[in-house]
Design an enzyme around this catalytic site. Structure first.
Site, short mmCIF file in Angstrom:
data_model
loop_
_atom_site.label_atom_id
_atom_site.label_comp_id
_atom_site.label_asym_id
_atom_site.label_seq_id
_atom_site.Cartn_x
_atom_site.Cartn_y
_atom_site.Cartn_z
N ILE A 37 -33.90 16.90 -60.92
CA ILE A 37 -33.21 18.18 -60.89
C ILE A 37 -32.53 18.47 -62.24
O ILE A 37 -32.30 19.62 -62.60
CB ILE A 37 -32.20 18.19 -59.71
N ASP A 55 -36.29 20.16 -57.51
CA ASP A 55 -35.53 19.58 -56.41
C ASP A 55 -36.49 18.94 -55.41
O ASP A 55 -37.49 19.56 -55.02
CB ASP A 55 -34.77 20.76 -55.75
N ILE A 56 -36.16 17.75 -54.95
CA ILE A 56 -37.02 17.10 -53.94
C ILE A 56 -36.93 17.82 -52.59
O ILE A 56 -37.70 17.53 -51.69
CB ILE A 56 -36.68 15.60 -53.77
N TYR A 155 -24.13 7.06 -47.60
CA TYR A 155 -25.22 6.54 -48.45
C TYR A 155 -25.90 5.34 -47.77
O TYR A 155 -27.13 5.25 -47.72
CB TYR A 155 -24.63 6.16 -49.79
N LYS A 159 -29.74 5.15 -46.54
CA LYS A 159 -30.71 4.18 -47.05
C LYS A 159 -31.33 3.38 -45.90
O LYS A 159 -32.55 3.15 -45.87
CB LYS A 159 -30.04 3.23 -48.06
#
Ligand code: SER
Length: 339
Positions: A37, A55-56, A155, A159
């Site tokens: 990005i 952007d993903i 986070y 993950k």
């Protein structure tokens, strides 16, 4: 013919820079295209074939990529780290989870188009673990992949869930479809400890006190460490992290007894990192001013990781122990960087 490439997302982060350096020096590697990005820093650009600023979460963009290129391997590095994620958990969830789903979906579609599986390499983290208290952490020692999977951060939750998604896309995607899915993604993940690079600083992590302390000292700036002196989590020098990603990507499938592996190198306390830093930068001014909430996050992470599965299955072996990381990599490289 579409061009065969390696795709790196989040390539402008510090793992991305390290990986691009390593890949661009290797013979017989497909060219690298990067998606970030923020684009890619100018000095890195000559090392890659194409830089896509994007952007993903932009699925139309991902669609264009698979039509334009034949992607052999995806290193999906884009993520918001643990401290950053706590300031906007829902945004973190979108980037870390929906972004990963988008990439897994894209890689699956690419596998169909190629008639061959696409490798999907994913950096997971010690943040997937959540130890309830310090006595348990001290007693647990080096923990293996199945233990204490109770993350306390967005986070860490992201993950851990993405590891499950990776396994799902690799082995069970559309399992009730009438015709069998012949080509799925070949998902492989490493759970990294805190990473320390001599060239770059992480942004928004909670293990950042180690690299921040060292980089501040090398620049003659004072540093107030946000965790207690006795805080202990595992760390690794950046070159070893890159070695781990590449070794896992290149491991023969039949050697992999699992898809998610711990890797680690050394587990110093914050005081030991300070002492090693002071042994070179003797004038450095390092103090400890624990931030109780960030401290609690680090306290929930393990003191050490059991990485015997990675050692057994794909020959994982870090080059740098704590002393060597400082003496042979961090200090000489950082001293050169700041002159
Ligand atoms: N370095 C990461 C963080 O601090 C943990 O994987 O968020």
């Amino acid at each position: 013919m579409r061009k065969k490439v390696i795709l790196i997302t989040g390539a402008n982060g510090e793992v991305g820079h390290g990986l691009i350096h390593q890949l661009s020096g290797m013979a017989d590697m497909p060219p690298v295209i990067v998606l970030d990005i923020r684009g890619l820093d100018d000095h890195m650009r000559p090392r890659v074939y194409e830089t896509i600023v994007g952007d993903i979460l932009d699925t139309a963009l991902l669609e264009t990529l698979i039509n334009e290129y034949e992607i052999e391997t995806v290193y999906h590095l884009a993520a918001l780290l643990s401290t950053h994620s706590e300031f906007n958990p829902e945004v973190a969830h979108r980037v870390n989870v929906q972004g990963t789903v988008n990439l897994l979906r894209m890689a699956t579609e690419q596998s169909h188009l190629r008639g061959q599986t696409v490798k999907f390499i994913f950096p997971s983290s010690i943040a997937v673990y959540g130890l309830p208290d310090l006595p348990t952490k001290a007693a647990a020692g080096a923990i293996s992949e199945e233990q204490f999977l109770n993350p306390t951060t967005m986070y860490g939750c992201n993950k851990l869930y993405c590891e499950h998604l990776g396994r799902y896309y690799a082995f069970h995607y559309r399992q009730l479809a009438v015709t069998d899915e012949l080509y799925r993604v070949d998902f492989r993940a490493v759970r990294f400890p805190g990473l320390i690079s001599a060239l770059t600083l992480p942004t928004g992590g909670t293990s950042d006190y180690a690299p921040e302390m060292l980089h501040a000292a090398a620049q003659g700036k004072p540093y107030a460490c946000f965790v207690r002196e006795d805080t202990r989590i595992p760390f690794m020098a950046m070159p070893d992290a890159i070695t781990a990603l590449l070794a896992l990507a290149n491991a023969p499938t039949e050697h992999l007894s699992q898809r998610v592996y711990n890797v680690t190198s050394f587990s110093p306390t914050a005081a030991e990192i300070r002492d090693l830093t002071l042994s070179t930068f003797s004038g450095a001014h390092i103090t400890f001013q624990p931030h109780m909430k960030r401290q609690a996050i680090v306290d929930s992470w393990p003191a050490d990781l059991d990485d015997s599965a990675a050692r057994r299955d794909w020959g994982w072996q870090p080059k740098y122990d704590l002393r060597a990381a400082f003496d042979e990599y961090l200090i000489p490289t950082i001293a050169k960087r700041y002159g």
